[in-house]
Design an enzyme around this catalytic site. Structure first.
Site, PDB file in Angstrom:
ATOM      1  N   SER A  75       0.819  -1.204   0.000  1.00  0.00           N
ATOM      2  CA  SER A  75       0.000   0.000   0.000  1.00  0.00           C
ATOM      3  C   SER A  75       0.854   1.257   0.000  1.00  0.00           C
ATOM      4  O   SER A  75       1.999   1.249   0.449  1.00  0.00           O
ATOM      5  CB  SER A  75      -0.899   0.008   1.236  1.00  0.00           C
ATOM      6  OG  SER A  75      -0.066   0.116   2.378  1.00  0.00           O
ATOM      7  N   LYS A  76       0.239   2.311  -0.502  1.00  0.00           N
ATOM      8  CA  LYS A  76       0.881   3.613  -0.594  1.00  0.00           C
ATOM      9  C   LYS A  76       1.356   4.099   0.768  1.00  0.00           C
ATOM     10  O   LYS A  76       2.348   4.784   0.869  1.00  0.00           O
ATOM     11  CB  LYS A  76      -0.160   4.604  -1.117  1.00  0.00           C
ATOM     12  CG  LYS A  76       0.204   5.249  -2.420  1.00  0.00           C
ATOM     13  CD  LYS A  76      -0.705   6.414  -2.649  1.00  0.00           C
ATOM     14  CE  LYS A  76      -1.359   6.264  -4.008  1.00  0.00           C
ATOM     15  NZ  LYS A  76      -2.354   7.236  -4.303  1.00  0.00           N
ATOM     16  N   ARG A  77       0.573   3.729   1.797  1.00  0.00           N
ATOM     17  CA  ARG A  77       0.897   4.238   3.127  1.00  0.00           C
ATOM     18  C   ARG A  77       2.268   3.787   3.604  1.00  0.00           C
ATOM     19  O   ARG A  77       2.898   4.432   4.417  1.00  0.00           O
ATOM     20  CB  ARG A  77      -0.176   3.827   4.130  1.00  0.00           C
ATOM     21  CG  ARG A  77      -1.070   5.002   4.493  1.00  0.00           C
ATOM     22  CD  ARG A  77      -2.111   4.609   5.491  1.00  0.00           C
ATOM     23  NE  ARG A  77      -3.032   3.633   4.930  1.00  0.00           N
ATOM     24  CZ  ARG A  77      -3.480   2.570   5.578  1.00  0.00           C
ATOM     25  NH1 ARG A  77      -3.086   2.331   6.803  1.00  0.00           N
ATOM     26  NH2 ARG A  77      -4.314   1.734   5.002  1.00  0.00           N
TER      27      ARG A  77
END
Ligand code: GLU
Length: 472
Positions: A255-257
């Site tokens: 994920s981008k996070r």
């Protein structure tokens, strides 16, 4: 049986940028096509008009080109044989095919009353019961379904078989069995007249003569619907391979996070194309000898779907950095300067000597930029740092003597450097650490760093004098 021509496709949806997972899919398709003398096609899956992002096709094509993946056919190639290659330009074909499906009784049109549309748009959980409700249209005559297609709020659904085991072999996962009774009748034409992913994907794979579909694991649940569609049309079914998910360190879906997921971010940060290709290829694939380094050509020789794992692959940025370091060390300092041009401030005139001094410890261009700072930033707050460790008379003696001796020369080499340091030692009455430490600090601003003579040569004698005069 006639052997099919090997034709693969990469089919991104233009919803933003090229995801690293997308790059892996594109790369594995490319490698498989190349090693089998096949073709690779770029197809743009833009049927979800609400999710389209302007310029994303150009961005995706640019990232793929940068990486070195060239397509034989696509919206941007000369060869337009099986085009157009964007699904939004193929609506007539889908219409023709859906009508033939309805005529054969494999699909049916459902009419949405306005109030139900409103209810569904407000409550996601109603979607499932909507599919149940729509089954009442299943028994409509094909001609009614076809004329209903013209009506507002109508959708077309594929009639899934009631109780059937749908069998298919995946080249990575082996034989798979899906129970059709667990599947809803999927929508294949939406109320805006556009096909859904399932329908357009299968119709295009057939018409573009795709022999092998290599794609991410997230598409596995769609597979039985696709297989059923092929059977309804009586079309030859391509071979399938579903690649393992990409995971964060904690084994959650990438994920981008937890880090960058857009290929362009890695390009912007200055990763080398050969590092990215090498790293991406090892996400879920490796040879039995666990070899780590491959060029694109090596990969075309060595890659095999048989050695792609089915379990998730961890995206480990440390490994990417390590691979990048391997390629950085192979480059000459001049090459590194050229490749880092767009990543460092334009007023830094980096020379080879500087890069020679730091490149062994550097993994990435970002780190290189950080390490180059000492050559271009005049050290600040030095006085305080110096005075914490040395008497102020020592500092001023060394400073004055260094300036005086350096001013005698126009360049510096080993012999001159040794002479100067000998002189400064005599004049300041300091030696060993109490001489070298203050000199290093005054020149570089740091207690540790690259070898001193090299550093002085890299910034030049005049800059050394300026820095010594400038100690504040
Ligand atoms: N458009 C789909 C995607 O964005 C393609 C999936 C497939 O390859 O079938 O991944």
């Amino acid at each position: 049986m006639i052997k099919r021509e090997v034709r693969l496709r990469f089919a991104p949806s233009p919803t933003g940028y090229l995801h690293v997972g997308g790059l892996r899919t594109a790369l594995f398709n490319y490698l498989f096509a190349k090693q089998n003398n096949g073709k690779i096609i770029l197809r743009i899956e833009d049927t979800d008009q609400k999710r389209l992002v302007k310029d994303s096709i150009d961005k995706i094509i640019a990232s793929l080109k940068w990486i070195g993946i060239d397509f034989d056919e696509g919206p941007h190639t000369k060869n337009q044989n099986k085009g157009p290659y964007a699904q939004s330009e193929r609506l007539d074909l889908y219409r023709e095919n859906v009508v033939s499906l309805i005529e054969k009784g494999y699909a049916y049109t459902c009419l949405y009353p306005d109030e139900r549309i409103l209810q569904i748009s407000q409550d996601e959980s109603l979607k499932k019961s909507a599919a149940e409700y729509d089954k009442k249209f299943k028994d409509n005559r094909p001609e009614d379904s076809i004329s209903n297609m013209k009506k507002k709020n109508s959708v077309v659904r594929l009639a899934m078989p009631a109780n059937e085991n749908i069998l298919v072999k995946d080249l990575i996962r082996g034989n798979l069995k899906f129970d059709s009774s667990l599947l809803d009748d999927p929508i294949i034409i939406k109320s805006d007249g556009y096909p859904t992913y399932h329908f357009a994907n299968v119709v295009d794979d057939h018409h573009m003569k795709i022999s092998h579909v290599i794609r991410g694991e997230e598409w596995l649940p769609s597979l039985p619907k696709h297989i059923h569609l092929y059977k309804c049309f009586n079309w030859e079914i391509p071979e399938f391979a579903h690649l393992p998910l990409l995971l964060n360190h904690d084994r959650t879906k990438l994920s981008k996070r937890q880090g960058d997921v857009a290929v362009e971010d890695y390009i912007k940060k200055g990763y080398f194309r050969e590092s990215l290709v090498n790293f991406i290829a090892l996400l879920g694939w490796h040879e039995s000898n666990n070899r780590e380094f491959y060029t694109m050509n090596d990969l075309i020789d060595a890659f095999s779907l048989k050695r792609v794992q089915s379990s998730g692959a961890i995206f480990d940025i440390k490994k990417l950095n390590w691979i990048n370091q391997h390629y950085l060390r192979q480059k000459s300092s001049n090459e590194i300067i050229q490749l880092s041009k767009n990543h460092i401030p334009s007023d830094w005139s980096v020379n080879e000597k500087m890069v020679d001094l730091i490149k062994d410890k550097t993994q990435t261009i970002e780190e290189l930029k950080e390490d180059l700072k000492i050559f271009f930033r005049t050290p600040e707050n030095l006085k305080k740092k110096l005075e914490q460790n040395f008497p102020s008379s020592t500092i001023s003696n060394i400073q004055a003597s260094m300036i005086k001796n350096l001013e005698k020369y126009s360049h510096i080499d080993k012999e001159i450097f040794n002479q100067i340091m000998k002189k400064v030692a005599e004049e300041s009455d300091c030696k060993g650490k109490s001489l070298w430490q203050p000199v290093r600090l005054m020149l570089t601003g740091q207690a540790r760093g690259p070898e001193l003579l090299g550093f002085m040569q890299a910034i030049g004698i005049q800059e050394c004098i300026n820095r010594l005069k400038d100690v504040k």
